[in-house]
Design an enzyme around this catalytic site. Structure first.
Site, mmCIF file in Angstrom:
data_model
loop_
_atom_site.group_PDB
_atom_site.id
_atom_site.type_symbol
_atom_site.label_atom_id
_atom_site.label_comp_id
_atom_site.label_asym_id
_atom_site.label_seq_id
_atom_site.Cartn_x
_atom_site.Cartn_y
_atom_site.Cartn_z
ATOM 1 N N LYS A 82 0.820 -1.208 0.000
ATOM 2 C CA LYS A 82 0.000 0.000 0.000
ATOM 3 C C LYS A 82 0.863 1.272 0.000
ATOM 4 C CE LYS A 82 -2.231 0.939 3.890
ATOM 5 N NZ LYS A 82 -1.631 -0.267 4.451
ATOM 6 N N THR A 83 1.935 1.262 0.765
ATOM 7 C CA THR A 83 2.790 2.447 0.854
ATOM 8 C C THR A 83 3.507 2.718 -0.461
ATOM 9 O OG1 THR A 83 3.128 2.099 3.233
ATOM 10 C CG2 THR A 83 4.718 3.490 2.095
ATOM 11 N N LYS A 119 -0.391 10.442 6.975
ATOM 12 C CA LYS A 119 -0.812 9.186 7.604
ATOM 13 C C LYS A 119 -0.991 9.432 9.084
ATOM 14 C CE LYS A 119 0.308 4.236 7.808
ATOM 15 N NZ LYS A 119 1.061 3.144 7.154
ATOM 16 N N ASP A 170 7.157 4.656 6.525
ATOM 17 C CA ASP A 170 6.232 4.761 5.400
ATOM 18 C C ASP A 170 6.342 6.128 4.740
ATOM 19 O OD1 ASP A 170 5.416 2.211 5.921
ATOM 20 O OD2 ASP A 170 3.521 2.774 6.864
#
Length: 227
Positions: free
Chosen positions: A16-17, A38, A56
């Protein structure tokens, strides 16, 4: 006023990152003033000064090439690779919704397109002891629509449909799906794409292959997903 979107996944460790980094890169390279945010990051390492590095955020910054300072990107950074509610129970500094909102609004004042990434999958407890905060509470608080990132391989039909069904039943708007670890021409993965679209009514907007440095979607189409 910025335009924004939220990136969730069918689970943790599905890339996802990295996909978020490609999204931000596409927007930035098309001339748009793009940023990342985030609420909480777990599983981070310490630098030479002993401070935690928001991993991230660092990945997104490295992939996208944006100049946004790391300090703007995430208000809660934890060392243990646990759900944020458990990491904060052990390390302290539990997530507060007001702090998340204020940090998000500050980023929105300075950038035109803000991509917010979630922690893990959609059913993620962000805080539990001091307050009961789920990831979906943050999405609602910030009035965000979502994209779902999913692994293209075996099991993704179940993962995508269950994620979408949960989001639909909880009135969380979803704009589409992005597949990661995709192998063009792979019979199963091509069928996964068709079946996920059929069973959810959502469009697979892009398929990311291992090693890709660009997101295969028109920048204007991508930007149109932001609200």
């Amino acid at each position: 006023m910025s335009k924004n979107i939220f990136i969730t996944g069918t689970g943790t460790d599905i890339g996802k990152t990295f996909v978020t980094g490609l999204i931000v890169k596409k927007l930035s390279q098309s001339g748009r003033n793009a940023a990342y945010y985030k609420a909480a990051m777990s599983g981070n390492s310490r630098g030479g000064d002993g401070n935690l590095i928001p991993g991230d955020a660092w990945t997104v910054k490295s992939v996208s090439g944006i100049a946004q300072p790391l300090g703007e990107m995430c208000p809660y950074v934890y060392e243990l690779a646990y759900s944020p509610h458990l990491a904060s129970r052990i390390e302290g500094n539990p997530v507060r919704l007001q702090v998340v909102r204020e940090g998000f609004e500050a980023v929105c004042r300075n950038y035109d397109y803000v991509t917010m990434e979630g922690s893990g999958g959609i059913v993620c407890p962000v805080c539990f002891d001091e307050a009961k905060i789920q990831l979906e509470d943050i999405i609602r608080e910030l009035k965000l629509s979502c994209l779902i990132v999913a692994d293209a391989g075996l099991g993704t039909i179940n993962d995508v449909v269950l994620t979408w069904e949960y989001m639909r039943s909880h009135d969380i708007p979803v704009k589409g799906i992005i597949f990661n670890h995709f192998h063009a021409g792979n019979v199963m993965e091509e069928d996964n794409r068709r079946m996920c679209e059929y069973m959810t009514g959502l469009k697979v907007l892009a398929c990311v292959k291992d090693g890709d440095t660009e997101l295969d979607i028109d920048a204007d189409e991508l930007a149109s997903l932001y609200e």
